[in-house]
Design a protein around this motif. Sequence first.
Motif, PDB file in Angstrom:
ATOM      1  N   GLU A 172      -9.003  25.000  15.128  1.00 25.93           N
ATOM      2  CA  GLU A 172      -8.749  26.340  15.641  1.00 25.93           C
ATOM      3  C   GLU A 172      -9.950  27.233  15.317  1.00 25.93           C
ATOM      4  O   GLU A 172     -10.481  27.206  14.190  1.00 25.93           O
ATOM      5  CB  GLU A 172      -7.499  26.939  15.003  1.00 25.93           C
ATOM      6  N   LEU A 173     -10.368  28.017  16.296  1.00 28.77           N
ATOM      7  CA  LEU A 173     -11.437  28.982  16.088  1.00 28.77           C
ATOM      8  C   LEU A 173     -10.829  30.274  15.551  1.00 28.77           C
ATOM      9  O   LEU A 173      -9.857  30.795  16.110  1.00 28.77           O
ATOM     10  CB  LEU A 173     -12.176  29.237  17.403  1.00 28.77           C
ATOM     11  N   THR A 174     -11.398  30.791  14.456  1.00 27.67           N
ATOM     12  CA  THR A 174     -10.854  31.976  13.795  1.00 27.67           C
ATOM     13  C   THR A 174     -11.899  33.084  13.738  1.00 27.67           C
ATOM     14  O   THR A 174     -13.068  32.882  14.057  1.00 27.67           O
ATOM     15  CB  THR A 174     -10.400  31.643  12.366  1.00 27.67           C
ATOM     16  N   ARG A 175     -11.455  34.243  13.283  1.00 25.90           N
ATOM     17  CA  ARG A 175     -12.368  35.376  13.128  1.00 25.90           C
ATOM     18  C   ARG A 175     -13.447  35.056  12.094  1.00 25.90           C
ATOM     19  O   ARG A 175     -13.244  34.223  11.203  1.00 25.90           O
ATOM     20  CB  ARG A 175     -11.603  36.625  12.686  1.00 25.90           C
ATOM     21  N   SER A 176     -14.561  35.773  12.170  1.00 27.14           N
ATOM     22  CA  SER A 176     -15.676  35.512  11.253  1.00 27.14           C
ATOM     23  C   SER A 176     -15.684  36.439  10.047  1.00 27.14           C
ATOM     24  O   SER A 176     -16.514  36.280   9.154  1.00 27.14           O
ATOM     25  CB  SER A 176     -17.009  35.667  12.001  1.00 27.14           C
ATOM     26  N   ASP A 177     -14.741  37.403   9.989  1.00 29.56           N
ATOM     27  CA  ASP A 177     -14.793  38.418   8.938  1.00 29.56           C
ATOM     28  C   ASP A 177     -13.803  38.178   7.802  1.00 29.56           C
ATOM     29  O   ASP A 177     -13.542  39.075   7.002  1.00 29.56           O
ATOM     30  CB  ASP A 177     -14.556  39.803   9.536  1.00 29.56           C
ATOM     31  N   HIS A 178     -13.253  36.983   7.689  1.00 30.84           N
ATOM     32  CA  HIS A 178     -12.299  36.711   6.615  1.00 30.84           C
ATOM     33  C   HIS A 178     -13.001  36.710   5.257  1.00 30.84           C
ATOM     34  O   HIS A 178     -14.111  36.188   5.115  1.00 30.84           O
ATOM     35  CB  HIS A 178     -11.605  35.372   6.847  1.00 30.84           C
ATOM     36  N   ARG A 179     -12.298  37.265   4.266  1.00 37.22           N
ATOM     37  CA  ARG A 179     -12.876  37.364   2.924  1.00 37.22           C
ATOM     38  C   ARG A 179     -12.796  36.055   2.149  1.00 37.22           C
ATOM     39  O   ARG A 179     -13.545  35.843   1.208  1.00 37.22           O
ATOM     40  CB  ARG A 179     -12.156  38.468   2.129  1.00 37.22           C
ATOM     41  N   SER A 180     -11.849  35.185   2.518  1.00 37.55           N
ATOM     42  CA  SER A 180     -11.654  33.948   1.770  1.00 37.55           C
ATOM     43  C   SER A 180     -11.042  32.886   2.677  1.00 37.55           C
ATOM     44  O   SER A 180     -10.595  33.178   3.796  1.00 37.55           O
ATOM     45  CB  SER A 180     -10.728  34.189   0.572  1.00 37.55           C
ATOM     46  N   GLY A 181     -11.009  31.657   2.164  1.00 34.17           N
ATOM     47  CA  GLY A 181     -10.373  30.582   2.903  1.00 34.17           C
ATOM     48  C   GLY A 181      -8.892  30.821   3.106  1.00 34.17           C
ATOM     49  O   GLY A 181      -8.318  30.439   4.140  1.00 34.17           O
ATOM     50  N   THR A 182      -8.245  31.470   2.133  1.00 34.02           N
ATOM     51  CA  THR A 182      -6.819  31.755   2.263  1.00 34.02           C
ATOM     52  C   THR A 182      -6.570  32.789   3.353  1.00 34.02           C
ATOM     53  O   THR A 182      -5.586  32.695   4.100  1.00 34.02           O
ATOM     54  CB  THR A 182      -6.236  32.227   0.920  1.00 34.02           C
ATOM     55  N   ASP A 183      -7.450  33.772   3.479  1.00 35.57           N
ATOM     56  CA  ASP A 183      -7.322  34.730   4.569  1.00 35.57           C
ATOM     57  C   ASP A 183      -7.476  34.027   5.918  1.00 35.57           C
ATOM     58  O   ASP A 183      -6.757  34.346   6.876  1.00 35.57           O
ATOM     59  CB  ASP A 183      -8.378  35.831   4.430  1.00 35.57           C
ATOM     60  N   ARG A 184      -8.376  33.074   5.993  1.00 36.54           N
ATOM     61  CA  ARG A 184      -8.549  32.307   7.233  1.00 36.54           C
ATOM     62  C   ARG A 184      -7.285  31.484   7.520  1.00 36.54           C
ATOM     63  O   ARG A 184      -6.855  31.361   8.662  1.00 36.54           O
ATOM     64  CB  ARG A 184      -9.780  31.408   7.124  1.00 36.54           C
ATOM     65  N   MET A 185      -6.699  30.906   6.468  1.00 38.50           N
ATOM     66  CA  MET A 185      -5.466  30.148   6.636  1.00 38.50           C
ATOM     67  C   MET A 185      -4.335  31.049   7.134  1.00 38.50           C
ATOM     68  O   MET A 185      -3.480  30.619   7.920  1.00 38.50           O
ATOM     69  CB  MET A 185      -5.078  29.474   5.318  1.00 38.50           C
ATOM     70  N   ALA A 186      -4.315  32.290   6.679  1.00 41.35           N
ATOM     71  CA  ALA A 186      -3.272  33.217   7.115  1.00 41.35           C
ATOM     72  C   ALA A 186      -3.357  33.473   8.614  1.00 41.35           C
ATOM     73  O   ALA A 186      -2.321  33.650   9.278  1.00 41.35           O
ATOM     74  CB  ALA A 186      -3.374  34.527   6.343  1.00 41.35           C
ATOM     75  N   GLU A 187      -4.567  33.478   9.168  1.00 37.43           N
ATOM     76  CA  GLU A 187      -4.691  33.623  10.622  1.00 37.43           C
ATOM     77  C   GLU A 187      -4.087  32.411  11.336  1.00 37.43           C
ATOM     78  O   GLU A 187      -3.389  32.558  12.349  1.00 37.43           O
ATOM     79  CB  GLU A 187      -6.157  33.796  11.031  1.00 37.43           C
ATOM     80  N   ILE A 188      -4.335  31.225  10.793  1.00 38.42           N
ATOM     81  CA  ILE A 188      -3.732  30.023  11.368  1.00 38.42           C
ATOM     82  C   ILE A 188      -2.203  30.104  11.285  1.00 38.42           C
ATOM     83  O   ILE A 188      -1.491  29.718  12.212  1.00 38.42           O
ATOM     84  CB  ILE A 188      -4.248  28.760  10.650  1.00 38.42           C
ATOM     85  N   ALA A 189      -1.693  30.620  10.176  1.00 41.58           N
ATOM     86  CA  ALA A 189      -0.241  30.726   9.993  1.00 41.58           C
ATOM     87  C   ALA A 189       0.396  31.665  11.014  1.00 41.58           C
ATOM     88  O   ALA A 189       1.580  31.523  11.336  1.00 41.58           O
ATOM     89  CB  ALA A 189       0.070  31.202   8.574  1.00 41.58           C
ATOM     90  N   SER A 190      -0.385  32.612  11.537  1.00 34.62           N
ATOM     91  CA  SER A 190       0.146  33.503  12.565  1.00 34.62           C
ATOM     92  C   SER A 190       0.300  32.787  13.907  1.00 34.62           C
ATOM     93  O   SER A 190       1.006  33.271  14.794  1.00 34.62           O
ATOM     94  CB  SER A 190      -0.765  34.729  12.735  1.00 34.62           C
TER      95      SER A 190
END
Length: 240
Positions: A69-87
């Motif tokens: 999955e392609l995610t935003r580039s402005d996440h502060r951490s890997g967990t923040d990136r995971m939260a986007e996937i969870a959405s």
Amino acid sequence: MAEQAVLVIPARWASTRFPGKPLAVIAGKPLIQWTWEAAKRCRKAREVVVATDDRRILDAARAFGAQVELTRSDHRSGTDRMAEIASRIRSDLYVNLQGDEPAVDPEEIDRLIDAIGAAPITTFRRKLQPDEAENPNVIKVVCDRRGYALYFSRAVLPFVLKVGRDVPRWAHVGIYAFRSKALRKFAGFGPGELEQAESLEQLRALENAMSILTVPTAMRCLGVDIPEDIERVERILKQR
């Protein structure tokens, strides 16, 4: 019914010390592929998703068969990136696997998922070796009697005033399982002072009174932080 989790492997291109690290070739395969293949062997994994902000990683992951999955580039951490996937992908549990850990043990990941119980977040701790105490790249954790984390630090922890006193010391192994509600809550907080001071995302949870259960493990992750680590990791992987 046994719980299953969505395993997320955050992978970004712009590493300060090692740009393009997820695609560094380790023993004939991209580094990110090693982690993905291990994750696919987890019995508790409902899905395994590579989460990246870079199309080069996206294309490479698709080429070796990964769900990506392609995610935003402005996440502060890997967990923040995971939260986007969870959405986008609904699950009761999510596991954050570091993409630069080619020797992660899938059976240990299953055990971490089994151990979460009523805790909002679980992670691993292992015995700290004497030569690691002063190393700021080895994260230390102190726990209460139930195994819940009291604090994480890059510093020597705990400080032992009385010479010769035998105090258990633990190193943190940075793999996390989150309840979905806890993940949303975590991602909703801004970075706290302690998180920013130590550059440790798990301190955001503690600063906001979120409990983290730590599970003892003997697993030693290899970790690829700089290009010079490649030769060492290849040697270990070939021995295994």
